[in-house]
Design an enzyme around this catalytic site. Sequence first.
Site, PDB file in Angstrom:
ATOM      1  N   LYS A  79     -12.880  32.282 -21.741  1.00  0.00           N
ATOM      2  CA  LYS A  79     -13.284  33.475 -22.486  1.00  0.00           C
ATOM      3  C   LYS A  79     -13.019  33.276 -23.971  1.00  0.00           C
ATOM      4  O   LYS A  79     -12.007  32.707 -24.367  1.00  0.00           O
ATOM      5  CB  LYS A  79     -12.497  34.670 -21.948  1.00  0.00           C
ATOM      6  CG  LYS A  79     -12.893  36.025 -22.521  1.00  0.00           C
ATOM      7  CD  LYS A  79     -12.105  37.127 -21.812  1.00  0.00           C
ATOM      8  CE  LYS A  79     -12.443  38.512 -22.322  1.00  0.00           C
ATOM      9  NZ  LYS A  79     -11.711  39.572 -21.588  1.00  0.00           N
ATOM     10  N   SER A  91     -14.342  43.074 -19.441  1.00  0.00           N
ATOM     11  CA  SER A  91     -14.850  42.443 -20.650  1.00  0.00           C
ATOM     12  C   SER A  91     -14.978  40.928 -20.528  1.00  0.00           C
ATOM     13  O   SER A  91     -15.531  40.278 -21.396  1.00  0.00           O
ATOM     14  CB  SER A  91     -13.934  42.780 -21.835  1.00  0.00           C
ATOM     15  OG  SER A  91     -12.667  42.160 -21.700  1.00  0.00           O
ATOM     16  N   SER A 122     -10.429  43.930 -16.716  1.00  0.00           N
ATOM     17  CA  SER A 122     -11.414  43.031 -17.307  1.00  0.00           C
ATOM     18  C   SER A 122     -11.584  41.699 -16.587  1.00  0.00           C
ATOM     19  O   SER A 122     -12.476  40.932 -16.934  1.00  0.00           O
ATOM     20  CB  SER A 122     -11.072  42.769 -18.774  1.00  0.00           C
ATOM     21  OG  SER A 122     -11.214  43.948 -19.523  1.00  0.00           O
TER      22      SER A 122
END
Length: 361
Positions: A94, A172, A196
């Site tokens: 990420k 996310s 997330s």
Amino acid sequence: MHKTKSTPGKTRLDEAEIPFATISQLNAALRNREISSVELTKLFAKRLETLGPQYNALACLLAKDAHKAAKDVDDDLKRERFRGPLQGIPYGAKDLLAVAKYPTTWGAKPFADQVFDYNATVIDRLAHAQALLIGKLSMIELAGGGGYSSGSASLQGPCLNPWNKLYWAGGSSSGPGAAVAAGLTPFALGSETSGSIMTPSCFCGVTGLRPTYGLVSRHGAMALSWTLDKIGVLARCAEDCGFVLHTIAGADYADPGSAHKSFYYTPKYYQAFRDLKIGYNEIDFSEWTDEPLRPVLQNALGIVKSFGSQMVQARLPDFPYGPIIGVIIDSEAASIFEHFIRSGTVDQLADQSQIDGLKLL
């Protein structure tokens, strides 16, 4: 790579199977010299480069460095220098995790040119295990700090679900969820403050692991909430998550929140199911989940019960968990992003509701 015909009971992977193989399967193929680490890296890097943008999942391709590291892995494998199950396995991370000399955008336009001169601790630990970082993956801007109204709140645009591109991959850690589901990376690192990792794992049909707070270092990761942020794993199965957690967990004095504890994943020393005590909350399966999902979850619970483990019903205190978490995240995010908000740079974000939400902190 040597190609083989599909036959009953075979163990060798066909080329079409490789993108969706587990870490154990890929590790066996590497050790048995059925495929080289260079070939494996090229295969996944090509998929990430060509398919990643179709899902808005790719933030930054790191194939060149990965190919160079893969050559070193192959040299070690030829000499039977085996370093564990992640040796030679490509992965993605990420884009809130720092990777030296490459952009770390936090998914947001105002930070598109942000570059650090160091790696996040988890990146270094995976490099030590000779896992190969092939790309940084998209995310919701600022990991959703301030709240957001749609999946479009990202520098790469809405991350699309590989199962159906009319749907969102979840936030996310959107990019990691989509990348693993589409076979662009065998596993990926994500982060979770309040759902997330679990959300994109659920939406994309992959296995997500949100570690206990403090078990994995957050040094080099964007902070959203000091007392809630966690770095975790998205992968094909629980065993894969265990392999990765074994590598990234442990003490780190660079992270004030480190619990200074390790995690050891040793499958050969599995306990018998009858010796395991498993806690569960019945209301999670019967009342708190969406009604269409209840039969499936009840069936899953029934399968776990059939293993013969000691099942213990737990009951959580009746607290207002949502409002409490909201207060913690909002108050800490207000401090973390204070300069960003006061400077007016916040207005460059993609999602107006997120801009408004941050200004209200």
